[in-house]
Enzyme design. Sequence first.
Site, PDB file in Angstrom:
ATOM      1  N   ILE A 624     -68.567 -48.087  10.724  1.00  0.00           N
ATOM      2  CA  ILE A 624     -69.816 -47.933  11.150  1.00  0.00           C
ATOM      3  C   ILE A 624     -71.022 -48.211  10.366  1.00  0.00           C
ATOM      4  O   ILE A 624     -72.366 -48.008  10.672  1.00  0.00           O
ATOM      5  CB  ILE A 624     -70.059 -46.635  12.048  1.00  0.00           C
ATOM      6  CG1 ILE A 624     -69.751 -45.321  10.637  1.00  0.00           C
ATOM      7  CG2 ILE A 624     -69.303 -46.308  13.151  1.00  0.00           C
ATOM      8  CD1 ILE A 624     -70.007 -43.950  11.271  1.00  0.00           C
ATOM      9  N   GLY A 625     -70.667 -48.574   9.108  1.00  0.00           N
ATOM     10  CA  GLY A 625     -71.900 -48.882   8.237  1.00  0.00           C
ATOM     11  C   GLY A 625     -71.360 -49.045   6.584  1.00  0.00           C
ATOM     12  O   GLY A 625     -70.259 -48.958   6.538  1.00  0.00           O
ATOM     13  N   THR A 626     -72.114 -49.087   5.869  1.00  0.00           N
ATOM     14  CA  THR A 626     -71.967 -49.392   4.518  1.00  0.00           C
ATOM     15  C   THR A 626     -72.819 -48.353   3.638  1.00  0.00           C
ATOM     16  O   THR A 626     -73.966 -48.554   3.757  1.00  0.00           O
ATOM     17  CB  THR A 626     -72.073 -50.683   4.117  1.00  0.00           C
ATOM     18  OG1 THR A 626     -71.602 -51.535   4.952  1.00  0.00           O
ATOM     19  CG2 THR A 626     -71.262 -50.986   2.997  1.00  0.00           C
ATOM     20  N   GLY A 627     -72.386 -47.497   3.054  1.00  0.00           N
ATOM     21  CA  GLY A 627     -73.268 -46.717   2.019  1.00  0.00           C
ATOM     22  C   GLY A 627     -73.506 -47.416   0.660  1.00  0.00           C
ATOM     23  O   GLY A 627     -73.368 -48.407   0.505  1.00  0.00           O
ATOM     24  N   GLY A 630     -69.648 -47.755  -0.850  1.00  0.00           N
ATOM     25  CA  GLY A 630     -68.405 -48.122   0.329  1.00  0.00           C
ATOM     26  C   GLY A 630     -68.462 -47.958   1.788  1.00  0.00           C
ATOM     27  O   GLY A 630     -69.969 -48.110   2.040  1.00  0.00           O
ATOM     28  N   VAL A 632     -68.278 -46.841   5.596  1.00  0.00           N
ATOM     29  CA  VAL A 632     -68.428 -45.694   6.572  1.00  0.00           C
ATOM     30  C   VAL A 632     -67.496 -45.962   7.861  1.00  0.00           C
ATOM     31  O   VAL A 632     -67.833 -46.839   8.372  1.00  0.00           O
ATOM     32  CB  VAL A 632     -69.862 -45.244   6.641  1.00  0.00           C
ATOM     33  CG1 VAL A 632     -69.654 -43.961   7.314  1.00  0.00           C
ATOM     34  CG2 VAL A 632     -70.526 -44.974   5.333  1.00  0.00           C
ATOM     35  N   LYS A 646     -66.349 -41.858   4.226  1.00  0.00           N
ATOM     36  CA  LYS A 646     -66.938 -43.038   3.190  1.00  0.00           C
ATOM     37  C   LYS A 646     -65.725 -43.342   2.510  1.00  0.00           C
ATOM     38  O   LYS A 646     -65.361 -42.557   1.495  1.00  0.00           O
ATOM     39  CB  LYS A 646     -68.235 -42.543   2.539  1.00  0.00           C
ATOM     40  CG  LYS A 646     -68.666 -43.604   1.832  1.00  0.00           C
ATOM     41  CD  LYS A 646     -69.613 -43.072   0.637  1.00  0.00           C
ATOM     42  CE  LYS A 646     -71.007 -42.881   1.268  1.00  0.00           C
ATOM     43  NZ  LYS A 646     -71.898 -42.452   0.171  1.00  0.00           N
ATOM     44  N   ASP A 746     -82.196 -41.650  -4.735  1.00  0.00           N
ATOM     45  CA  ASP A 746     -82.158 -42.585  -3.591  1.00  0.00           C
ATOM     46  C   ASP A 746     -82.683 -42.172  -2.399  1.00  0.00           C
ATOM     47  O   ASP A 746     -81.945 -42.451  -1.363  1.00  0.00           O
ATOM     48  CB  ASP A 746     -80.763 -43.241  -3.778  1.00  0.00           C
ATOM     49  CG  ASP A 746     -80.746 -44.449  -3.099  1.00  0.00           C
ATOM     50  OD1 ASP A 746     -81.887 -45.110  -2.904  1.00  0.00           O
ATOM     51  OD2 ASP A 746     -79.565 -45.184  -3.040  1.00  0.00           O
TER      52      ASP A 746
END
Length: 919
Positions: A624-627, A630, A632, A646, A746
């Site tokens: 569902i995404g990229t942190g 890494g 997710v 993650k 961040d």
Amino acid sequence: MAAASLSISIPIVAWAIWILLCGKCLDNALHQLLVAAFGSSALQLKQAKALRETRWWSSTTAQASSNYSSACLWDGITCNAGGSVTTIDKSHSSLGGQLNKLNLSFFPNLDRLDLNGNLLTGLIPIEIGMLKNLVYLDLHSNMLVGPIPATLGYLTNLEYLDLGLNYYINGSIPPKIGMLKNLTTLYLDSNMLVGPIPSTLGCLTSLDSLYLGHNELNGSIPSEIGMLKSLTSLYLSSNMLVGPIPSTLGCLTSLDSLYLGHNELNGSIPSKIGMLKSLTSLYLSSNMLVGPIPSTLSHLTNLKYLDLRQNQINGSIPPEIRMLKNLTFLYLSSNMLVGPIPSTLGHLTNLEYLDLRQNQINGSIPPEIRMLKNLASLYLSSNKVDGPIPSTLGHLTNLEYLDLRQNQINGSIPPEIRMLKNLASLYLSSNMLVGPIPSTLGHLTNLESLGLSRNKINGFIPPEIGMLKNLIVLGISSNMLIGSIPFSLGHFTNLKHLDLSRNKINVSIPSEIGMLKDLSYVNLSHNFISGEIPSALGTIAPLLTLDLSYNNLMGNIPSSLTGIQRLDFSHNSLEGQIPDGYALYHTSNTLNGNKDLCDQFKNFPPCPKDIIEATEDFDIRYCIGTGGYGSVYRAKLPSGNVVALKKLHQREAENPVFYKSFINEVRVLTEIRHRNIVKLHGFCVHKGCRFLIYEYMERGSLFCVLRNVDEAMELDWSKRVNIIKGTAHALSYMHHECIPAIVHRDISSNNILLNSEFQGFISDFGTAKLLDPDTSNQTLVAGTYGYIAPEFAYTMTVTEKCDVYSFGVVALEVLMGRHPGELLSSLSSSSSSQNMMLNEILDQCLPPLNRQIGQDILLVATIAFACLHTQSKSRPIMKCVSQEFLSRRKPNPIPLTVISLLQLWKQAAYVAGSGFAYC
Ligand SMILES: *[C@@H]1O[C@H](CO)[C@@H](O)[C@H](O)[C@H]1NC(C)=O
Ligand SMILES: *[C@@H]1O[C@H](CO)[C@@H](O)[C@H](O)[C@H]1NC(C)=O
Ligand SMILES: *[C@@H]1O[C@H](CO)[C@@H](O)[C@H](O)[C@H]1NC(C)=O
Ligand SMILES: *[C@@H]1O[C@H](CO)[C@@H](O)[C@H](O)[C@H]1NC(C)=O
Ligand SMILES: *[C@@H]1O[C@H](CO)[C@@H](O)[C@H](O)[C@H]1NC(C)=O
Ligand SMILES: *[C@@H]1O[C@H](CO)[C@@H](O)[C@H](O)[C@H]1NC(C)=O
Ligand SMILES: *[C@@H]1O[C@H](CO)[C@@H](O)[C@H](O)[C@H]1NC(C)=O
């Protein structure tokens, strides 16, 4: 009349047969007939009938005697020369039913009635007063109820009266009992008698034994009792008697036993008690007696049993006690005795039982104690005894029970203890004993209980302990023992209770522990035990408690242990899957503080297996995404819970920067907990598995929501304000409540996640840094372009103010619905944008503002501008921002259409410069 006339014409023999067949039908008329036939008196017939009607004699017995006209030959019956019944003795004959089945009015010559030990019920009939010749009346141990009839007072020949142990005889003792001048024995004990002891009992001058114990008698002991010169036993224990012990008791010079225990007697022990020269038992325990032990007590040279327990007796133990040469049992526990144990106690060579527990006795144990050769039990616990255990104690070879707990005894355990061959219980806990456990203890092969807890005993547990084959309880907790648990040598086959907690035992639990099949309690907590938990523990059927907490145990929890009622594995280094069903019987607290346990509980991460299945081995469909470092994934676990994972991929894991970030995030997130910081459910950092498990956030990142028109509209002004406030509170927590402070480094709209209710949570702690006073705050560049504080580029130093700046950007982004971009630089320099009005930069997706939300927006905008100050030291700290949001104070309600960004910028600079009102 008809029956009588008929009977005349029929032969007697025929009648006899009829009687045999139908004995019950006999009536008075028939009796008259039989009297005529056999020559018995009318009284005899009536007595036989009255006795028969009790049915206490089986009909066969009655028939076997072949005599219906007289009971004199029945068992338990004796008659006088005239054929009248004088004795009824049916003791211990299992008689039931009501006592009044026996019509006493037919027995004028009765001198002995003994129905002791039956099951008779009902009241004691008042007709009993008619038995003028009664000498002996024993109704002991039945189930009689109700009051003692006062008519008993007429039985002036009575010598023996026993109504004891009926439990339910109630009412008060009739004073008329005092008329029974010939009474030698009066037992009314173990009933429910109330009221006072009548002073008329003082008239019973022949009385030898008076037992009124175990009733509910109250009032004081009448001094008239002192008139009972013949008394040998006076038993008034377990009542509610008050007042002092009358000194007239000193007149009872024949007294052998005096039992006044378990009452509410007060005052001091009268010194006259020393006149009771014949006394062998004196029992005054559980009263409220005060004052010292009278020295006259030493005159009671026949005393064998002295019990003064549980009073408030003070002073010291009189040295004259040495004269009580015959004393066998001495109980002085639970008083307020002070001073030392007199050395003269050594003269009481017949003593078998010495109980001085719970006083304030001090000094050391006198060496003369060795003379008490017959002593079987010695209790000195809960005093202030100091000094060492005398080695002469070894002479007490009959000792079975030695209890020195809770004193201040020091020195080491003398090796001579080996001579106490009969010892079954040795309790030395809660003292100041030092040195090792003597190996000679192994000679005490009769020992069943060994309690050495809470001392300063050190060294190894000697292997000889293994020779104590009869040991049931072994408690050596809270000492300084090192080394191993010597089961392999032992055959403690009877051991039930094992407590070695709070020592320094540092080896592993031998699997031989599984051979101790009687164990029910095992506590090895607070040691340094390493190795794995032997699964053999699960084969011990009676085991109810197993506490292994605070050790260094490793490996898995054997599933065989799940069924044990009370478990504690917390604070070890256990890992792997929590056994199936564990959560049904135990709480997650019992597993806290371990290394890598997974599954079963919400606050433990799912096991890697579950995760791999839930994401089909991290299939792209679940991504569902990229942190920061890494991918997710969304994972639905077998339990139904949805979590976010993650994962650090292999390629990324090989990059030391990413790997460091990953470990960093684990480190930071396991330390912190806040309502607006994403929750870490767990993590996995071993055997090639590297992932974090978070609470799943349905709405994804703030960044994405702001850029999706539908979702941005759903994110109304009040939700937006709440996200900003929540972020401020979380940052304030990280900067000011965590030690050392944590700087996120961040903060961006990408790293603020929203749950289904659009509440904001700070996430992605991969770059977070702990501001440790001892380490340099210099660092490499981190953060997201567009959110990084301007000074960072040239100082390369991390401070909390970096986050403050990023927060300002995010706050403005939320108001504007897009990244403020160039607005940031143009604000500080003079440019056309400075003339824009505040309402012009707000997100146009949303409907116009109402007045109240307008004030909130103005507050957020002012704070955002203050946080965006180019000079880091001019920015507010997050604590002030957070408090400003918490305060109810609102800016003046100026329409946003009339506030220019320049005004706002100046206002923000002023507010920040002058400090926030609530900071
Ligand atoms: C019955 O007892 C009476 C009185 O003791 C006695 O006179 C009579 O002989 C006895 N009869 C028999 C049959 O034993
Ligand atoms: C005992 O017998 C007498 C004389 O027959 C009678 O009056 C009385 O009621 C009887 N008592 C009981 C308790 O049956
Ligand atoms: C005494 O015992 C009788 C019979 O059990 C009962 O009826 C009565 O209530 C008792 N009296 C008191 C004062 O308890
Ligand atoms: C009491 O005992 C004495 C002596 O044994 C005896 O003479 C007397 O008759 C008995 N009865 C009464 C009522 O004193
Ligand atoms: C003794 O007990 C009786 C009945 O329980 C009560 O009425 C009376 O007041 C008590 N007397 C004393 C001196 O406590
Ligand atoms: C002690 O007990 C013995 C034996 O039971 C007995 O003979 C003696 O009289 C008692 N009294 C004293 C003072 O020794
Ligand atoms: C790093 O920053 C923290 C917090 O501002 C500060 O307390 C610490 O002294 C700094 N460390 C150094 C070495 O300057």
